[in-house]
Design a protein around this motif. Structure first.
Motif, PDB file in Angstrom:
ATOM      1  N   LEU A 189       0.814  -1.218   0.000  1.00 31.22           N
ATOM      2  CA  LEU A 189       0.000   0.000   0.000  1.00 31.22           C
ATOM      3  C   LEU A 189       0.847   1.267   0.000  1.00 31.22           C
ATOM      4  CD1 LEU A 189      -2.813  -1.052   2.502  1.00 31.22           C
ATOM      5  CD2 LEU A 189      -2.937  -0.927   0.008  1.00 31.22           C
ATOM      6  N   GLY A 190       2.168   1.116   0.003  1.00 29.68           N
ATOM      7  CA  GLY A 190       3.043   2.275  -0.109  1.00 29.68           C
ATOM      8  C   GLY A 190       3.383   2.949   1.207  1.00 29.68           C
ATOM      9  N   ALA A 191       3.262   2.240   2.334  1.00 28.54           N
ATOM     10  CA  ALA A 191       3.586   2.840   3.627  1.00 28.54           C
ATOM     11  C   ALA A 191       5.093   2.985   3.778  1.00 28.54           C
ATOM     12  CB  ALA A 191       3.029   1.973   4.759  1.00 28.54           C
ATOM     13  N   SER A 192       5.507   4.124   4.313  1.00 29.19           N
ATOM     14  CA  SER A 192       6.925   4.326   4.593  1.00 29.19           C
ATOM     15  C   SER A 192       7.315   3.510   5.830  1.00 29.19           C
ATOM     16  CB  SER A 192       7.207   5.808   4.831  1.00 29.19           C
ATOM     17  OG  SER A 192       6.507   6.259   5.993  1.00 29.19           O
ATOM     18  N   LYS A 193       8.607   3.492   6.139  1.00 35.68           N
ATOM     19  CA  LYS A 193       9.059   2.726   7.301  1.00 35.68           C
ATOM     20  C   LYS A 193       8.456   3.265   8.590  1.00 35.68           C
ATOM     21  CE  LYS A 193      13.427   0.974   5.464  1.00 35.68           C
ATOM     22  NZ  LYS A 193      14.908   0.878   5.658  1.00 35.68           N
TER      23      LYS A 193
END
Length: 291
Positions: A189-193
């Motif tokens: 889903l494109g979540a950053s760290k």
């Protein structure tokens, strides 16, 4: 009505409403009984212990100044309350404990997330964190006195060293139990760290994290008492540990027992008033407890 023929919608709704009412009616008394048992069982246990204590004082043949009875301890409570000593000790220790625990939770959460996400750091520092958790907090008191003197810095340092390792290990244990599919879904889903850690992994690891927080509070409260018993004087305030030490110096067992019981009471109140409701709500939200 013939077999295979469906009932009218109104009849089905009436039957469902009746079943719901029946379930609600039976659930009410059952919940009331559970509440009464949950409240009365600890009270009965406490009364039984007090009775055993009083019987031991009557039959044990010990001097009253060595083994005071419950009424003697109550009299000491009343005396300390009238002097304002008890309120001062409870407020000082509770304030230190809550501030130190909040700081420990912030530091422990940040370090726990970092170690859980970066495998080389966990490999390098994991055994050290576990070793610090096992190390008795009282071992830090002499070093803290040399570093910070007889000040609140000594107390807070010992408290932090007792609580932070438990919180870190609890959070890491909870993160280890998070299914890998959650991470994969967040990545897709494109979540950053940072978003992956704070919005997916940390909420999923809440049961283990909460256990670490509870253990961290227990360790912080114990560490605080150890520091207050040993580090006395200077600019240090008067806490429950100081009250306990004063009772020992005066050979006043009534004061010693009053301090011990108050330390126990504060720990139980924090557990029941803070952690128990959060744990019930968390488990109920995950379907592990009835609503």
């Amino acid at each position: 009505m013939k077999e295979g023929q469906q009932k009218p919608i109104a009849a089905q709704d009436a039957e469902l409403e009746g079943l719901d009412r029946l379930q609600t009616d039976t659930r009410g008394p059952r919940n009331l009984r559970k509440t009464l048992v949950r409240v009365l069982a600890p009270l009965i246990a406490v009364l039984a212990l007090i009775l055993i204590w009083q019987l031991y004082v009557w039959l044990g043949g010990k001097r009253q100044d060595v083994v005071p009875g419950p009424l003697d301890v109550v009299a000491t409570f009343a005396q300390l309350w009238d002097q304002g000593t008890l309120q001062q000790a409870v407020w000082t220790s509770l304030q230190r404990g809550l501030i130190g625990f909040v700081v420990s939770a912030v530091i422990g959460t940040a370090l726990g997330l970092l170690l859980a996400q970066v495998r080389p750091l966990r490999t390098a520092f994991g055994p050290l964190i576990s070793g610090l958790q096992v190390l008795p907090s009282v071992a830090w008191v002499p070093a803290a006195i040399i570093w910070f003197g007889l000040s609140d810095g000594t107390v807070y340092f010992v408290l932090l060293m007792g609580a932070i390792p438990s919180i870190i290990n609890g959070l890491i244990s909870g993160i280890d139990q998070v299914p890998p599919q959650f991470r994969a879904m967040g990545t897709v889903l494109g979540a950053s760290k940072t978003e992956l850690s704070l919005r997916i992994i940390l909420p999923a690891a809440l049961p283990g994290y909460l256990s670490g927080l509870k253990q961290g509070w227990a360790f912080s409260w114990r560490s605080l008492m150890a520091a207050e018993i040993i580090a006395i004087g200077g600019t240090l305030g008067f806490g429950l540990g100081s009250l306990l030490q004063r009772g020992r110096d005066l050979s006043d067992m009534g004061m010693v027992m009053a301090a011990i019981l108050m330390i126990l009471f504060v720990g139980i109140v924090v557990e029941l008033a803070v952690f128990a409701p959060i744990e019930r709500r968390l488990l109920r939200g995950r379907g592990l407890l009835p609503g």
